[in-house]
Design a protein around this motif. Structure first.
Motif, PDB file in Angstrom:
ATOM      1  N   ILE A  26       0.854  -1.182   0.000  1.00 36.47           N
ATOM      2  CA  ILE A  26       0.000   0.000   0.000  1.00 36.47           C
ATOM      3  C   ILE A  26       0.892   1.235   0.000  1.00 36.47           C
ATOM      4  O   ILE A  26       1.854   1.316   0.768  1.00 36.47           O
ATOM      5  N   LEU A  27       0.576   2.195  -0.853  1.00 35.58           N
ATOM      6  CA  LEU A  27       1.326   3.450  -0.896  1.00 35.58           C
ATOM      7  C   LEU A  27       0.539   4.530  -0.171  1.00 35.58           C
ATOM      8  O   LEU A  27      -0.698   4.552  -0.235  1.00 35.58           O
ATOM      9  N   PRO A  28       1.231   5.433   0.519  1.00 36.38           N
ATOM     10  CA  PRO A  28       0.526   6.503   1.227  1.00 36.38           C
ATOM     11  C   PRO A  28      -0.197   7.427   0.249  1.00 36.38           C
ATOM     12  O   PRO A  28       0.359   7.801  -0.790  1.00 36.38           O
ATOM     13  N   ASP A  29      -1.446   7.758   0.560  1.00 34.20           N
ATOM     14  CA  ASP A  29      -2.228   8.683  -0.256  1.00 34.20           C
ATOM     15  C   ASP A  29      -3.355   9.220   0.627  1.00 34.20           C
ATOM     16  O   ASP A  29      -4.413   8.602   0.745  1.00 34.20           O
ATOM     17  N   GLU A  30      -3.106  10.343   1.283  1.00 38.63           N
ATOM     18  CA  GLU A  30      -4.066  10.932   2.222  1.00 38.63           C
ATOM     19  C   GLU A  30      -5.413  11.236   1.560  1.00 38.63           C
ATOM     20  O   GLU A  30      -6.457  10.983   2.137  1.00 38.63           O
ATOM     21  N   THR A  31      -5.379  11.777   0.350  1.00 39.55           N
ATOM     22  CA  THR A  31      -6.614  12.128  -0.343  1.00 39.55           C
ATOM     23  C   THR A  31      -7.446  10.878  -0.610  1.00 39.55           C
ATOM     24  O   THR A  31      -8.649  10.870  -0.382  1.00 39.55           O
ATOM     25  N   ALA A  32      -6.804   9.817  -1.077  1.00 34.88           N
ATOM     26  CA  ALA A  32      -7.514   8.561  -1.352  1.00 34.88           C
ATOM     27  C   ALA A  32      -8.127   8.001  -0.075  1.00 34.88           C
ATOM     28  O   ALA A  32      -9.285   7.563  -0.074  1.00 34.88           O
ATOM     29  N   THR A  33      -7.368   8.035   1.018  1.00 28.36           N
ATOM     30  CA  THR A  33      -7.854   7.526   2.296  1.00 28.36           C
ATOM     31  C   THR A  33      -9.096   8.287   2.749  1.00 28.36           C
ATOM     32  O   THR A  33     -10.064   7.680   3.216  1.00 28.36           O
ATOM     33  N   GLN A  34      -9.091   9.592   2.596  1.00 25.60           N
ATOM     34  CA  GLN A  34     -10.244  10.411   2.982  1.00 25.60           C
ATOM     35  C   GLN A  34     -11.478  10.068   2.163  1.00 25.60           C
ATOM     36  O   GLN A  34     -12.599  10.247   2.620  1.00 25.60           O
ATOM     37  N   GLU A  35     -11.266   9.541   0.953  1.00 26.75           N
ATOM     38  CA  GLU A  35     -12.378   9.183   0.068  1.00 26.75           C
ATOM     39  C   GLU A  35     -12.773   7.715   0.192  1.00 26.75           C
ATOM     40  O   GLU A  35     -13.649   7.238  -0.530  1.00 26.75           O
ATOM     41  N   GLY A  36     -12.071   6.957   1.083  1.00 27.88           N
ATOM     42  CA  GLY A  36     -12.407   5.554   1.288  1.00 27.88           C
ATOM     43  C   GLY A  36     -11.683   4.593   0.356  1.00 27.88           C
ATOM     44  O   GLY A  36     -12.144   3.480   0.124  1.00 27.88           O
ATOM     45  N   TYR A  37     -10.534   5.027  -0.177  1.00 28.21           N
ATOM     46  CA  TYR A  37      -9.754   4.194  -1.086  1.00 28.21           C
ATOM     47  C   TYR A  37      -8.342   3.977  -0.559  1.00 28.21           C
ATOM     48  O   TYR A  37      -7.870   4.704   0.304  1.00 28.21           O
ATOM     49  N   MET A  38      -7.671   2.984  -1.148  1.00 27.11           N
ATOM     50  CA  MET A  38      -6.255   2.722  -0.868  1.00 27.11           C
ATOM     51  C   MET A  38      -5.511   2.708  -2.189  1.00 27.11           C
ATOM     52  O   MET A  38      -6.029   2.210  -3.183  1.00 27.11           O
ATOM     53  N   ARG A  39      -4.290   3.238  -2.176  1.00 29.50           N
ATOM     54  CA  ARG A  39      -3.435   3.169  -3.361  1.00 29.50           C
ATOM     55  C   ARG A  39      -2.610   1.899  -3.240  1.00 29.50           C
ATOM     56  O   ARG A  39      -1.796   1.745  -2.346  1.00 29.50           O
ATOM     57  N   VAL A  40      -2.860   0.956  -4.158  1.00 30.86           N
ATOM     58  CA  VAL A  40      -2.320  -0.401  -4.083  1.00 30.86           C
ATOM     59  C   VAL A  40      -1.464  -0.705  -5.305  1.00 30.86           C
ATOM     60  O   VAL A  40      -1.863  -0.391  -6.433  1.00 30.86           O
ATOM     61  N   ILE A  41      -0.305  -1.319  -5.087  1.00 32.36           N
ATOM     62  CA  ILE A  41       0.480  -1.842  -6.214  1.00 32.36           C
ATOM     63  C   ILE A  41      -0.119  -3.208  -6.529  1.00 32.36           C
ATOM     64  O   ILE A  41       0.024  -4.160  -5.767  1.00 32.36           O
ATOM     65  N   ASP A  42      -0.825  -3.282  -7.650  1.00 34.32           N
ATOM     66  CA  ASP A  42      -1.570  -4.506  -7.988  1.00 34.32           C
ATOM     67  C   ASP A  42      -0.763  -5.435  -8.893  1.00 34.32           C
ATOM     68  O   ASP A  42       0.433  -5.267  -9.071  1.00 34.32           O
ATOM     69  N   GLU A  43      -1.433  -6.429  -9.461  1.00 33.55           N
ATOM     70  CA  GLU A  43      -0.769  -7.441 -10.299  1.00 33.55           C
ATOM     71  C   GLU A  43      -0.124  -6.854 -11.550  1.00 33.55           C
ATOM     72  O   GLU A  43       0.773  -7.456 -12.127  1.00 33.55           O
ATOM     73  N   SER A  44      -0.568  -5.690 -11.993  1.00 30.59           N
ATOM     74  CA  SER A  44       0.026  -5.052 -13.171  1.00 30.59           C
ATOM     75  C   SER A  44       1.395  -4.451 -12.843  1.00 30.59           C
ATOM     76  O   SER A  44       2.139  -4.081 -13.733  1.00 30.59           O
ATOM     77  N   GLY A  45       1.688  -4.335 -11.527  1.00 34.34           N
ATOM     78  CA  GLY A  45       2.937  -3.710 -11.108  1.00 34.34           C
ATOM     79  C   GLY A  45       2.822  -2.204 -10.955  1.00 34.34           C
ATOM     80  O   GLY A  45       3.769  -1.544 -10.564  1.00 34.34           O
ATOM     81  N   GLU A  46       1.662  -1.668 -11.273  1.00 33.91           N
ATOM     82  CA  GLU A  46       1.390  -0.232 -11.145  1.00 33.91           C
ATOM     83  C   GLU A  46       0.526   0.007  -9.914  1.00 33.91           C
ATOM     84  O   GLU A  46      -0.099  -0.909  -9.392  1.00 33.91           O
TER      85      GLU A  46
END
Length: 72
Positions: A26-46
């Motif tokens: 999981i990568l830090p992303d305050e804006t995403a967290t406030q919106e109920g999301y997580m920034r994730v490095i997924d299977e695509s590598g992105e």
């Protein structure tokens, strides 16, 4: 504060780049967290935003974290 975080995927509805029961970085992303999301490095590598409800944050031993970070 820990800079590297990991989460276990528990849901992947309509997400081809996530696998249930797999641990993702999981990568830090305050804006995403406030919106109920997580920034994730997924299977695509992105990194992409996914609903927080798809994951459970986990604490891993340092050696496991090092292996997972090196694999990305």
């Amino acid at each position: 504060m820990k800079s590297v975080r990991f989460a276990l995927c528990i849901e992947n509805s309509d997400c081809e780049d996530l696998e249930k029961r797999k641990v993702y970085q999981i990568l830090p992303d305050e804006t995403a967290t406030q919106e109920g999301y997580m920034r994730v490095i997924d299977e695509s590598g992105e990194d992409y935003l996914y609903p927080e409800s798809y994951f459970i944050l986990v604490d891993l031993p340092r050696q496991a974290e090092e292996v997972l970070v090196a694999a990305n």
